[in-house]
Design a protein around this motif. Structure first.
Motif, PDB file in Angstrom:
ATOM      1  N   ARG A  62       0.833  -1.212   0.000  1.00  0.00           N
ATOM      2  CA  ARG A  62       0.000   0.000   0.000  1.00  0.00           C
ATOM      3  C   ARG A  62       0.861   1.252   0.000  1.00  0.00           C
ATOM      4  O   ARG A  62       0.557   2.221  -0.703  1.00  0.00           O
ATOM      5  N   LEU A  63       1.909   1.237   0.812  1.00  0.00           N
ATOM      6  CA  LEU A  63       2.794   2.408   0.872  1.00  0.00           C
ATOM      7  C   LEU A  63       3.504   2.635  -0.462  1.00  0.00           C
ATOM      8  O   LEU A  63       3.614   3.767  -0.926  1.00  0.00           O
ATOM      9  N   ARG A  64       3.984   1.554  -1.075  1.00  0.00           N
ATOM     10  CA  ARG A  64       4.670   1.687  -2.372  1.00  0.00           C
ATOM     11  C   ARG A  64       3.715   2.233  -3.421  1.00  0.00           C
ATOM     12  O   ARG A  64       4.045   3.169  -4.162  1.00  0.00           O
ATOM     13  N   ARG A  65       2.511   1.695  -3.484  1.00  0.00           N
ATOM     14  CA  ARG A  65       1.530   2.166  -4.467  1.00  0.00           C
ATOM     15  C   ARG A  65       1.109   3.607  -4.182  1.00  0.00           C
ATOM     16  O   ARG A  65       0.898   4.394  -5.107  1.00  0.00           O
ATOM     17  N   ALA A  66       1.000   3.940  -2.909  1.00  0.00           N
ATOM     18  CA  ALA A  66       0.630   5.319  -2.545  1.00  0.00           C
ATOM     19  C   ALA A  66       1.737   6.286  -2.951  1.00  0.00           C
ATOM     20  O   ALA A  66       1.452   7.367  -3.486  1.00  0.00           O
ATOM     21  N   ARG A  67       2.997   5.922  -2.710  1.00  0.00           N
ATOM     22  CA  ARG A  67       4.112   6.792  -3.117  1.00  0.00           C
ATOM     23  C   ARG A  67       4.115   6.992  -4.627  1.00  0.00           C
ATOM     24  O   ARG A  67       4.332   8.108  -5.112  1.00  0.00           O
ATOM     25  N   THR A  68       3.853   5.920  -5.357  1.00  0.00           N
ATOM     26  CA  THR A  68       3.810   6.014  -6.819  1.00  0.00           C
ATOM     27  C   THR A  68       2.690   6.957  -7.256  1.00  0.00           C
ATOM     28  O   THR A  68       2.894   7.832  -8.102  1.00  0.00           O
ATOM     29  N   ALA A  69       1.502   6.782  -6.683  1.00  0.00           N
ATOM     30  CA  ALA A  69       0.359   7.626  -7.045  1.00  0.00           C
ATOM     31  C   ALA A  69       0.594   9.079  -6.641  1.00  0.00           C
ATOM     32  O   ALA A  69       0.292  10.003  -7.406  1.00  0.00           O
TER      33      ALA A  69
END
Length: 197
Positions: free
Chosen positions: A175-182
């Motif tokens: 979730r954190l990785r995807r949030a950083r990407t977004a």
């Protein structure tokens, strides 16, 4: 914090009898009163909890209301929340965030009506960076936004975020990785359109 009426006299921690000692005093046996412990927790944690719920919702008033209600609910079960020296903060934070989400769902139709009249004006004193960050957080999925708020804004370790959200540490990292990407994509887009980031 003003407690709801009818909560009764102060109770001593671990004792059955009521005590009429002022907030700053201790019970006859030297232990802090339940009220003193509750008030100390409120004074130490309310601001942080409001900030975390605000980061989730983007609405200061909603955050304040949710945290206030969460503390009122915590007061009703304070003995159970603090049994064995447990920290009641995760429970209060979870309740506040759930209340904020529930309030958001109830007001969705109201918001749709306001969309016809345009967005509300920005709050005075908010810098453009703050507005862009809150807007970017609002665009994240709720589970990603919650992970970002708990990990980056509250500095909770991955394990604590996983425990509080009911997810595995691997899911929190995803979730954190995807949030950083977004967030990166959104903030880059804002930068390319000329908005200061």
């Amino acid at each position: 914090m003003t407690r709801p009426s009818g909560l009764g006299a102060e109770r001593t921690v671990g004792a059955e009898r009521a005590v009429s000692a002022p907030l700053t005093e201790r019970a006859a046996d030297g232990r802090r009163t339940v009220r003193a412990e509750f008030d100390a927790c409120y004074a130490a944690r309310a601001g942080q909890l409001i900030a975390s719920v605000y980061a989730m919702t983007g609405e200061v008033a909603e955050a304040e209301d949710a945290v206030q209600e969460a503390f009122a609910r915590a007061w009703q079960r304070w003995d159970r929340l603090t049994a064995g020296g447990q920290d009641p903060t995760p429970w209060i934070r979870t309740v506040a965030m759930r209340l904020a989400v529930s309030s958001w769902r109830k007001s969705r139709n109201r918001v749709r009506a306001h969309v016809r009249h345009g967005p509300p004006p920005d709050l005075p004193g908010l810098g453009p960076d703050h507005v862009v960050l809150v807007d970017a957080l609002r665009r994240l999925r709720p589970d990603q936004r919650r992970a970002v708020v708990l990990h980056y804004l509250l500095d909770l370790p991955i394990a604590a975020v996983a425990e509080e959200t009911g997810a595995t540490p691997g899911a929190v990292k995803t979730r954190l990785r995807r949030a950083r990407t977004a967030l990166g994509a959104h903030l880059r887009d804002r930068g390319e359109t000329g908005t200061r980031v």
